[in-house]
Scaffold this active site. Structure first.
Site, PDB file in Angstrom:
ATOM      1  N   LYS A 116      44.200  42.121 -62.370  1.00 46.91           N
ATOM      2  CA  LYS A 116      45.650  42.280 -62.285  1.00 46.91           C
ATOM      3  C   LYS A 116      46.294  42.520 -63.641  1.00 46.91           C
ATOM      4  O   LYS A 116      47.280  43.228 -63.752  1.00 46.91           O
ATOM      5  CB  LYS A 116      46.252  41.045 -61.619  1.00 46.91           C
ATOM      6  CG  LYS A 116      45.829  40.955 -60.164  1.00 46.91           C
ATOM      7  CD  LYS A 116      46.539  39.885 -59.379  1.00 46.91           C
ATOM      8  CE  LYS A 116      45.999  39.894 -57.958  1.00 46.91           C
ATOM      9  NZ  LYS A 116      46.985  39.547 -56.963  1.00 46.91           N
ATOM     10  N   GLU A 198      54.302  34.890 -64.450  1.00 49.79           N
ATOM     11  CA  GLU A 198      55.282  35.911 -64.088  1.00 49.79           C
ATOM     12  C   GLU A 198      56.562  35.253 -63.627  1.00 49.79           C
ATOM     13  O   GLU A 198      56.525  34.163 -63.060  1.00 49.79           O
ATOM     14  CB  GLU A 198      54.763  36.719 -62.889  1.00 49.79           C
ATOM     15  CG  GLU A 198      54.174  38.046 -63.221  1.00 49.79           C
ATOM     16  CD  GLU A 198      53.753  38.782 -61.970  1.00 49.79           C
ATOM     17  OE1 GLU A 198      52.937  39.684 -62.113  1.00 49.79           O
ATOM     18  OE2 GLU A 198      54.231  38.481 -60.861  1.00 49.79           O
ATOM     19  N   ARG A 290      41.315  52.005 -52.580  1.00 49.78           N
ATOM     20  CA  ARG A 290      40.488  52.079 -51.364  1.00 49.78           C
ATOM     21  C   ARG A 290      41.392  52.427 -50.203  1.00 49.78           C
ATOM     22  O   ARG A 290      42.614  52.505 -50.357  1.00 49.78           O
ATOM     23  CB  ARG A 290      39.851  50.709 -51.093  1.00 49.78           C
ATOM     24  CG  ARG A 290      40.895  49.615 -50.990  1.00 49.78           C
ATOM     25  CD  ARG A 290      40.435  48.380 -50.260  1.00 49.78           C
ATOM     26  NE  ARG A 290      41.575  47.563 -49.905  1.00 49.78           N
ATOM     27  CZ  ARG A 290      42.147  46.649 -50.684  1.00 49.78           C
ATOM     28  NH1 ARG A 290      41.676  46.425 -51.874  1.00 49.78           N
ATOM     29  NH2 ARG A 290      43.188  45.980 -50.279  1.00 49.78           N
TER      30      ARG A 290
END
Lengths: 444, 156
Positions: A116, A198, A290
């Site tokens: 991430k 965050e 994907r």
């Protein structure tokens, strides 16, 4: 030209890939575990290769076993589906080393989106907004970050996924203990204790953009809203994202295309954004390299077969669709039917299906590998099928969803169908544009 | 092989055609498969629509193929601890760790005697009764059916 496609997956997505490949005249080889040797995908595939015993770490997750089976089957390409090895760079490399095309993006893209934090860095490079915050190697740094962004904050595992290692912290005095827990969870789940901090967006929506790229050109196929989640697992997905100003949606789509171009991305991908439910400001989260579980809602509103596009691009073809060729038509909603008991804390419910009467008819699509007499083995995840409805407007799609769920009868195991019927009747859901807190409040 | 005889689109088309007719169900049966299409509801309007129900002949039927522990009947005077759900039974919390309980140990209703791994989730097995573990009848890391007896308990 891809002539022999090895499907390194199981369940509904394996069947879904086999159907498109066969339509394209490609011979399909299913790499199945022993437990899936007589599943519906195995029944439909042209050939079946056993990749290992039932537990997925000895079969579907075993890179060497899967590559060996694909080589033995003389496959010229491998489709990894979603989950399992689909975003595993080592697997993509092993396929390349064996001279087999990996139906997915280049290894550089898999690496760029590998964790991430790296995804965040690449997003910033591509000029996308990201949620304020950053990496924290220790508690002091975490506290400094939290003070920059302001409380509440969200702690996330760098290598995370599926909600593990993710914790909300409201007060500075709780931070130390929560960091310990988050790091321990991250280490246990992903073998990587790194976390980052965050700003916590109180009312956020999960909006993602389907993109296609051929390494040079890139297009988007509109948005999907996946805000209805339980413990960060998606339950309901719809396309396009409802109740959002057109220009805000366009800004999100443009940003996704910008990132796809920046990566010289090849294949189908999904750019995930966190959207403030009030201001519609958006922040880039990550890109899934994907096919996604929820891809059928995009197929419904665009008429594009995304598996076909994946295969064509992997085979070296340039994008055959231009942005201007696409028109989004109507509204589509998907619900995931899981073998879980929604009235008993979502306890898994594997077993034999004594009756599977799935909805049918125009505007209704069911992607499933489960027929009457089929078995849901206890080794894998609980998804037994996806019900997708498509109608000219969202109101009509919601109506159709409710009616289809009312006709559906899955017997022998407990499923989440009853839960979805309640969601379809919920006033907030019917209004549209709910945020990610929806399910918690709905279930309370 | 390509044994599924109709594509999803073909099924939708068939439903669209019979929806406009007076028929309420269509039952197609061949050696390999059976497809039943049925008009649901009728009356209250809530369940207004069609369903598709596929099944496959015994020889072709998709099956689990997994080996399941078979368990003999309970001996007289003993109680059984049953698997709360199907899955893989483990006697210890992790490989190499000592088992939750050994034969001869006493348990009460809330004693955890093992775990069942189902769909990637670990579910504790509680004894559910008080007494002494007489015999562990299922081996470690064995598939069990829901309800299968995994241990015998001599009641306290």
């Amino acid at each position: 030209m891809i002539k022999r496609l090895f499907i390194a997956n199981r369940g509904e997505i394996a069947l879904r890939i086999i159907r498109t490949a066969q339509r394209l005249g490609i011979t399909t080889i299913l790499g199945a575990s022993e437990a899936d040797a007589s599943s519906l995908p195995a029944f439909q595939a042209d050939e079946v290769a056993i990749v290992g015993p039932a537990p997925s770490n000895q079969s579907y997750l075993d890179v060497d076993a899967v590559i060996a089976a694909a080589k033995a089957a003389k496959a010229d390409a491998i489709h990894p589906g979603y989950g399992f090895l689909s975003e595993n760079a080592r697997f993509a490399q092993a396929a390349a080393d064996a001279g087999i095309i990996f139906v997915g993006p280049d290894i550089s893209s898999l690496n760029a989106m590998g964790d991430k934090l790296m995804a965040r860095k690449v997003g910033i490079e591509a000029g996308l907004p990201v949620v304020p915050g950053g990496e924290a190697a220790n508690k002091d740094e975490a506290l400094a970050r939290a003070e920059e962004t302001g409380f509440p904050v969200l702690l996330k595992a760098v290598s995370g996924g599926g909600g593990k290692g993710m914790r909300r912290v409201d007060r500075a005095e709780d931070l130390s203990a929560e960091i310990d827990t988050a790091m321990a969870e991250a280490q246990a789940s992903f073998g990587d204790p790194r976390i980052y901090v965050e700003r916590f967006i109180a009312s956020g929506r999960h909006v993602e953009v389907q993109v296609l790229g051929d390494g040079e050109n890139a297009i988007h196929l509109g948005t999907r809203d996946c805000s209805i989640q339980r413990r960060f697992q998606k339950l309901v997905e719809e396309a396009p994202a409802p109740a959002m100003p057109v220009e805000k949606r366009a800004a999100i789509e443009d940003a996704a295309v910008r990132l796809t171009r920046h990566l010289n991305y090849k294949g189908a991908g999904t750019v995930e954004m966190l959207v403030d439910a009030e201001t519609f400001d958006f922040f880039f989260l990550e890109m899934n390299a994907r096919i996604q579980v929820e891809h059928p809602v995009t197929e419904a509103i665009t008429g594009v077969d995304l598996i076909e596009q994946q295969i064509l691009i992997a085979d070296g073809n340039p994008l055959g669709i231009r942005q201007d060729d696409l028109t989004l038509s109507g509204h589509a909603i998907e619900v995931r039917i899981n073998a879980e008991d929604p009235d008993a804390d979502f306890r898994p419910s594997p077993g034999t299906i004594t009756r599977a009467a799935w909805p049918a008819g125009p505007g209704i699509r069911v992607d499933t590998h489960i027929a009457t007499g089929g078995k849901v083995p206890p080794f894998y995840d609980s998804l037994i099928g996806k019900l997708i409805v498509h109608a000219p407007t969202r109101e009509e799609a919601v109506e159709k969803l409710g009616a289809a769920l009312a006709t559906m009868q899955i017997e022998g195991i407990t499923t989440t169908a009853s839960l979805h019927a309640k969601i379809a009747a919920d006033a907030g859901f019917r209004k549209g544009g709910v945020d990610t807190r929806f399910f918690k409040e709905f279930a309370a | 092989m390509s044994k599924l005889p109709l594509t999803p689109d073909a099924v939708s088309e068939i439903v669209a055609i019979i929806d406009g007719s007076g028929y309420d169900h269509l039952d197609i049966k061949t050696d390999a498969f059976r497809l039943r299409l049925r008009r649901e509801g009728g009356g209250d309007g809530s369940a207004d629509g069609w369903t598709q129900d596929w099944s496959f002949s015994e020889a072709e039927a998709p099956a689990g193929g997994d080996k399941v522990a078979t368990v003999a009947e309970l001996p007289d005077g003993l109680l059984g601890i049953a698997a709360p759900l199907p899955g893989t039974f483990y006697r210890a919390p992790q490989p190499g760790a000592p088992p939750f309980v050994e034969e001869g140990e006493t348990v009460d209703e809330n004693t955890v005697v093992g775990i069942i791994e189902t769909m990637k989730l670990m579910n504790p097995v509680h004894a559910g009764c008080s007494g002494t573990i007489e015999k562990v009848v299922v081996n470690d890391a064995t598939m069990v059916d829901g309800g299968a007896t995994i241990m015998h308990v001599r009641p306290a």
